[in-house]
Design an enzyme around this catalytic site. Structure first.
Site, mmCIF file in Angstrom:
data_model
loop_
_atom_site.group_PDB
_atom_site.id
_atom_site.type_symbol
_atom_site.label_atom_id
_atom_site.label_comp_id
_atom_site.label_asym_id
_atom_site.label_seq_id
_atom_site.Cartn_x
_atom_site.Cartn_y
_atom_site.Cartn_z
ATOM 1 N N GLU A 68 -4.886 -5.282 10.790
ATOM 2 C CA GLU A 68 -3.878 -4.237 10.939
ATOM 3 C C GLU A 68 -4.076 -3.528 12.273
ATOM 4 O O GLU A 68 -4.867 -2.578 12.366
ATOM 5 C CB GLU A 68 -4.006 -3.225 9.795
ATOM 6 C CG GLU A 68 -3.741 -3.825 8.432
ATOM 7 C CD GLU A 68 -3.186 -2.785 7.488
ATOM 8 O OE1 GLU A 68 -2.115 -3.009 6.926
ATOM 9 O OE2 GLU A 68 -3.814 -1.715 7.337
ATOM 10 N N GLY B 258 2.942 2.026 10.676
ATOM 11 C CA GLY B 258 3.837 3.160 10.505
ATOM 12 C C GLY B 258 4.588 3.530 11.772
ATOM 13 O O GLY B 258 5.197 4.587 11.854
ATOM 14 N N GLU C 66 -6.461 4.273 8.275
ATOM 15 C CA GLU C 66 -6.302 5.713 8.041
ATOM 16 C C GLU C 66 -7.598 6.319 7.501
ATOM 17 O O GLU C 66 -7.912 7.472 7.764
ATOM 18 C CB GLU C 66 -5.104 5.967 7.102
ATOM 19 C CG GLU C 66 -3.787 5.758 7.841
ATOM 20 C CD GLU C 66 -2.626 5.307 6.973
ATOM 21 O OE1 GLU C 66 -2.692 5.424 5.749
ATOM 22 O OE2 GLU C 66 -1.639 4.807 7.563
ATOM 23 N N SER D 107 3.939 -2.384 10.055
ATOM 24 C CA SER D 107 5.401 -2.367 10.109
ATOM 25 C C SER D 107 6.051 -3.682 9.665
ATOM 26 O O SER D 107 7.016 -4.144 10.273
ATOM 27 C CB SER D 107 5.876 -1.970 11.509
ATOM 28 O OG SER D 107 5.432 -0.656 11.816
ATOM 29 N N LYS E 135 0.007 4.314 -0.069
ATOM 30 C CA LYS E 135 -0.602 5.491 0.567
ATOM 31 C C LYS E 135 -0.467 6.704 -0.367
ATOM 32 O O LYS E 135 -0.533 6.530 -1.576
ATOM 33 C CB LYS E 135 0.029 5.756 1.933
ATOM 34 C CG LYS E 135 0.125 4.484 2.769
ATOM 35 C CD LYS E 135 0.449 4.762 4.207
ATOM 36 C CE LYS E 135 0.740 3.448 4.909
ATOM 37 N NZ LYS E 135 0.423 3.484 6.323
ATOM 38 N N HIS F 66 -9.349 0.827 5.380
ATOM 39 C CA HIS F 66 -8.002 0.982 5.964
ATOM 40 C C HIS F 66 -8.118 1.882 7.199
ATOM 41 O O HIS F 66 -8.909 2.830 7.220
ATOM 42 C CB HIS F 66 -7.047 1.592 4.940
ATOM 43 C CG HIS F 66 -5.621 1.578 5.395
ATOM 44 N ND1 HIS F 66 -5.130 2.539 6.261
ATOM 45 C CD2 HIS F 66 -4.606 0.731 5.153
ATOM 46 C CE1 HIS F 66 -3.853 2.271 6.516
ATOM 47 N NE2 HIS F 66 -3.509 1.175 5.854
ATOM 48 N N ASN G 70 0.854 -1.188 0.000
ATOM 49 C CA ASN G 70 0.000 0.000 0.000
ATOM 50 C C ASN G 70 0.891 1.240 0.000
ATOM 51 O O ASN G 70 1.539 1.522 1.006
ATOM 52 C CB ASN G 70 -0.898 -0.040 1.254
ATOM 53 C CG ASN G 70 -1.647 1.258 1.473
ATOM 54 O OD1 ASN G 70 -1.837 2.040 0.534
ATOM 55 N ND2 ASN G 70 -2.070 1.495 2.710
#
Ligand code: PEP
Length: 255
Positions: A172, A178, A102, A218, A16, A100, A14
């Site tokens: 996730e 991240g 985010e 990560s 982003k 996701h 991904n």
């Protein structure tokens, strides 16, 4: 792992909100020769919308599939700024990320919109990768299962059994995205097992067994091996480390 994994694994990157057209083309020029011999797993690159066509063009003739990071659940319409699943199919996408963290955190994605988006993606013959995962506060309070169950039932769990059999899921944990802080392989495996139990409850044991759940948070070249040693993990959803061709290729090529 000494035996072949029972479900075909998927390694998805991904990107982003990174990479312009030139950077996308450069990535594929460097990446494709490094993953030419990969046969026993699916490989997906998920660029931003603007780079999808360039990625599809560059990846043509290879085994690398292209995905999108989000979608709107309706068909064409007066919805400025939105992109529907039919447009993504037309652009050459085969996968779409849905829910996701985010999107959930910063753009108010709800379990209901996750369900609608997954359905819209399926209706165009594409594969949704439905993401779920708890926050650090949830985990510290011992609420991770409750959160995962709620995200499961309100999102993918609202699909029909046939629709459900055509999705991928990604676990996730938000605290691992991240942050450089990966879930241990055992923590990830326990969460995957729980998601599979939700699938068995809602559908059948067969659906649970066939469901592919990727781990994301990560993932790096130096921890992919340990993660993939867990049978419960059916691949990885990789953010930061998928931006560099060499590092993503070394994740894809884990043994
Ligand atoms: C992600 O974007 O889904 C992700 C897991 O990011 P990172 O690998 O950078 O934690």
């Amino acid at each position: 792992m000494t035996t072949a994994h029972k479900r075909r694994r998927v390694i998805a990157g991904n990107w982003k909100m990174y990479k312009n057209l030139g950077e996308t083309r450069d990535f594929f020029d460097a990446f494709l020769p490094l993953v030419r011999d990969v046969r026993d797993r699916d490989v997906v690159v998920i660029p931003p919308f603007t780079a999808i066509s360039a990625a599809v063009e560059r990846a043509a003739g290879s085994a690398v599939a292209i995905g999108a990071q989000d979608v709107y659940w309706g068909k064409n319409g007066a919805l400025t700024g939105e992109i529907c699943a039919g447009m993504l199919a037309d652009a050459g996408c085969r996968y779409v990320l849905v829910g996701h963290s985010e999107r959930r955190q910063f753009f108010h994605e709800t379990d209901d919109t996750v369900a609608r988006k997954a359905l819209a993606v399926l209706s165009e013959g594409l594969t949704p990768i439905v993401c779920v995962g708890e926050t650090l506060e949830n985990r510290d309070a011992g609420l991770e299962k409750e959160v995962l169950r709620r995200q499961f039932s309100g999102g993918p769990g609202s699909l029909t059994a046939d629709e459900f059999s055509r999705i991928l899921m990604a676990y996730e944990p938000i605290w691992a995205i991240g942050t450089g802080r990966t879930a241990t392989p055992e923590i990830a495996a326990a969460a995957h097992e729980f998601i599979r139990a939700c699938a068995a409850e809602q559908y059948t044991a067969g659906h649970a067994l066939a469901l592919r759940v990727l781990y994301g948070g990560s993932v790096k070249p130096d921890n992919i091996q340990g993660l993939m040693a867990q049978d419960e993990l059916d691949g990885a959803l990789v953010g930061g480390a998928s931006l560099d061709a060499k590092s993503f290729a070394s994740i894809v090529n884990y043994t």
